[in-house]
Design a protein around this motif. Structure first.
Motif, mmCIF file in Angstrom:
data_model
loop_
_atom_site.group_PDB
_atom_site.id
_atom_site.type_symbol
_atom_site.label_atom_id
_atom_site.label_comp_id
_atom_site.label_asym_id
_atom_site.label_seq_id
_atom_site.Cartn_x
_atom_site.Cartn_y
_atom_site.Cartn_z
ATOM 1 N N ALA A 29 44.290 61.125 22.589
ATOM 2 C CA ALA A 29 44.721 62.289 23.479
ATOM 3 C C ALA A 29 45.876 63.138 22.505
ATOM 4 O O ALA A 29 46.013 64.443 22.952
ATOM 5 N N LEU A 30 46.632 62.536 21.793
ATOM 6 C CA LEU A 30 48.011 63.010 21.290
ATOM 7 C C LEU A 30 47.499 63.497 20.081
ATOM 8 O O LEU A 30 48.444 64.095 18.916
ATOM 9 N N GLY A 31 46.326 63.334 19.296
ATOM 10 C CA GLY A 31 45.760 63.651 18.061
ATOM 11 C C GLY A 31 46.215 62.790 16.828
ATOM 12 O O GLY A 31 46.056 63.105 15.953
ATOM 13 N N ILE A 32 46.702 61.742 17.186
ATOM 14 C CA ILE A 32 47.419 60.607 16.290
ATOM 15 C C ILE A 32 45.998 60.123 15.381
ATOM 16 O O ILE A 32 45.847 59.958 14.277
ATOM 17 N N ILE A 33 44.788 59.972 16.491
ATOM 18 C CA ILE A 33 43.581 59.683 15.876
ATOM 19 C C ILE A 33 42.738 60.737 15.585
ATOM 20 O O ILE A 33 42.551 61.605 16.858
ATOM 21 N N ASP A 34 42.200 61.269 14.470
ATOM 22 C CA ASP A 34 41.549 62.359 14.590
ATOM 23 C C ASP A 34 40.109 62.120 13.934
ATOM 24 O O ASP A 34 39.539 60.937 13.828
ATOM 25 N N ALA A 35 39.416 63.172 13.495
ATOM 26 C CA ALA A 35 37.797 62.713 13.248
ATOM 27 C C ALA A 35 37.644 62.207 12.081
ATOM 28 O O ALA A 35 36.725 61.715 11.808
ATOM 29 N N ALA A 36 38.841 62.021 11.264
ATOM 30 C CA ALA A 36 38.738 61.452 9.899
ATOM 31 C C ALA A 36 38.670 59.903 10.212
ATOM 32 O O ALA A 36 38.080 59.033 9.788
ATOM 33 N N PHE A 37 39.370 59.523 11.136
ATOM 34 C CA PHE A 37 39.288 58.132 11.491
ATOM 35 C C PHE A 37 38.159 57.571 12.016
ATOM 36 O O PHE A 37 37.490 56.641 11.531
ATOM 37 N N PHE A 38 37.636 58.573 13.030
ATOM 38 C CA PHE A 38 36.067 58.057 13.463
ATOM 39 C C PHE A 38 34.870 58.342 12.624
ATOM 40 O O PHE A 38 34.041 57.295 12.087
ATOM 41 N N ASN A 39 35.064 59.139 11.431
ATOM 42 C CA ASN A 39 34.376 59.163 10.397
ATOM 43 C C ASN A 39 34.427 58.175 9.442
ATOM 44 O O ASN A 39 33.198 57.568 8.906
ATOM 45 N N GLU A 40 35.729 57.430 9.129
ATOM 46 C CA GLU A 40 35.840 56.512 8.351
ATOM 47 C C GLU A 40 34.959 55.207 8.742
ATOM 48 O O GLU A 40 34.259 54.409 8.268
ATOM 49 N N VAL A 41 35.295 54.920 10.210
ATOM 50 C CA VAL A 41 34.856 53.704 10.925
ATOM 51 C C VAL A 41 33.194 53.920 10.968
ATOM 52 O O VAL A 41 32.276 52.920 10.905
ATOM 53 N N ARG A 42 32.509 55.098 11.131
ATOM 54 C CA ARG A 42 31.324 55.370 11.124
ATOM 55 C C ARG A 42 30.433 55.232 10.179
ATOM 56 O O ARG A 42 29.326 54.659 10.173
#
Length: 247
Positions: A29-42
């Motif tokens: 919600a605060l933007g600390i986790i961004d799309a790069a995080f999800f892409n790396e995990v994906r």
């Protein structure tokens, strides 16, 4: 903290997972986790074999003494942690069960030797885990066995391992703050179990103050000889070395 304090049924058993989930949601919600995080995990696979590093063994006589001190310090810490675990499991606890302590040291040593032979880093009983067990009241041996099997399984599931390893620093910091409360208080309880005469007061006090002093003045030993850098390089190393020798 709220889930632990509220004491409704067995809800405090789930305090940590609730805290982590709320932390992850807040981080998104605060933007600390961004799309790069999800892409790396994906991009990580669901299944994979652990990578074994190539062994490149070497021996340095200069490191014998520092390693010896580190081993003594690690075992002293281990005795304290096992004692804390015993204390949290027995309301009538009076003194450490040395048979249990010996078993813990042997198990910890086997883990260290195994890790070294596989090219891994040194291992030790996690102080935070003892604090977490005390906080939740979950100290059953069965839980330890199940968690151990879960960690073995995680070694073959890179996607889940990656999601844990990429935990945002604020979420990790909150978790450490939570477990450290119990760990610090448990340590203080162990210290004051015996009467703190002047000798013990100096052992504890000088070591603690030396560690804090080095943290506040990191350049205090900038001109120390190279061989002493191992002992004076960090507040923890200095405080531990001083406590061992003073004792």
């Amino acid at each position: 903290v709220g889930v632990t304090v509220i004491r409704i049924g067995h809800i405090r058993l789930y305090a940590t997972i609730v805290g982590l989930l709320v932390g992850y949601v807040a981080a998104v919600a605060l933007g600390i986790i961004d799309a790069a995080f999800f892409n790396e995990v994906r991009d990580l696979p669901w299944f994979g074999m652990p990578a074994f590093p190539s062994l490149d063994l070497s021996f340095s006589p200069v490191l014998v003494v520092p390693f010896l001190i580190a081993t003594i310090a690690s075992n002293i810490k281990l005795v304290g942690l096992i004692t804390s675990a015993q204390k949290s499991n027995d309301l009538n606890w009076k003194r450490p069960d040395m048979r249990s302590v010996r078993g813990g040291i042997v198990a910890d040593s086997i883990g260290n030797i195994s890790s070294g032979l596989l090219g891994g880093v040194g291992t030790s009983v996690g102080a935070g885990n003892i604090g977490l067990a005390t906080a939740t009241g979950a100290t059953s041996r069965i839980i330890g066995l199940v968690v151990g099997m879960m960690f073995i399984a995680l070694a073959f599931i890179p996607k889940l391992t990656g999601a844990i390893a990429l935990m945002p620093a604020p979420v990790m910091g909150a978790g450490l703050l939570y477990t450290s409360c119990f760990l610090v208080i448990s340590g203080l309880e162990l210290i004051v179990l015996r009467l703190l005469d002047p000798r013990r007061t100096f052992v504890v006090g000088l070591s603690l103050l030396a560690g804090i002093g080095l943290d506040l003045m990191p350049d205090a030993f900038a001109d120390a000889p190279a061989w002493a850098a191992t002992f004076l390089g960090s507040p923890l190393a200095l405080a531990t070395t001083l406590a061992v020798f003073l004792n």
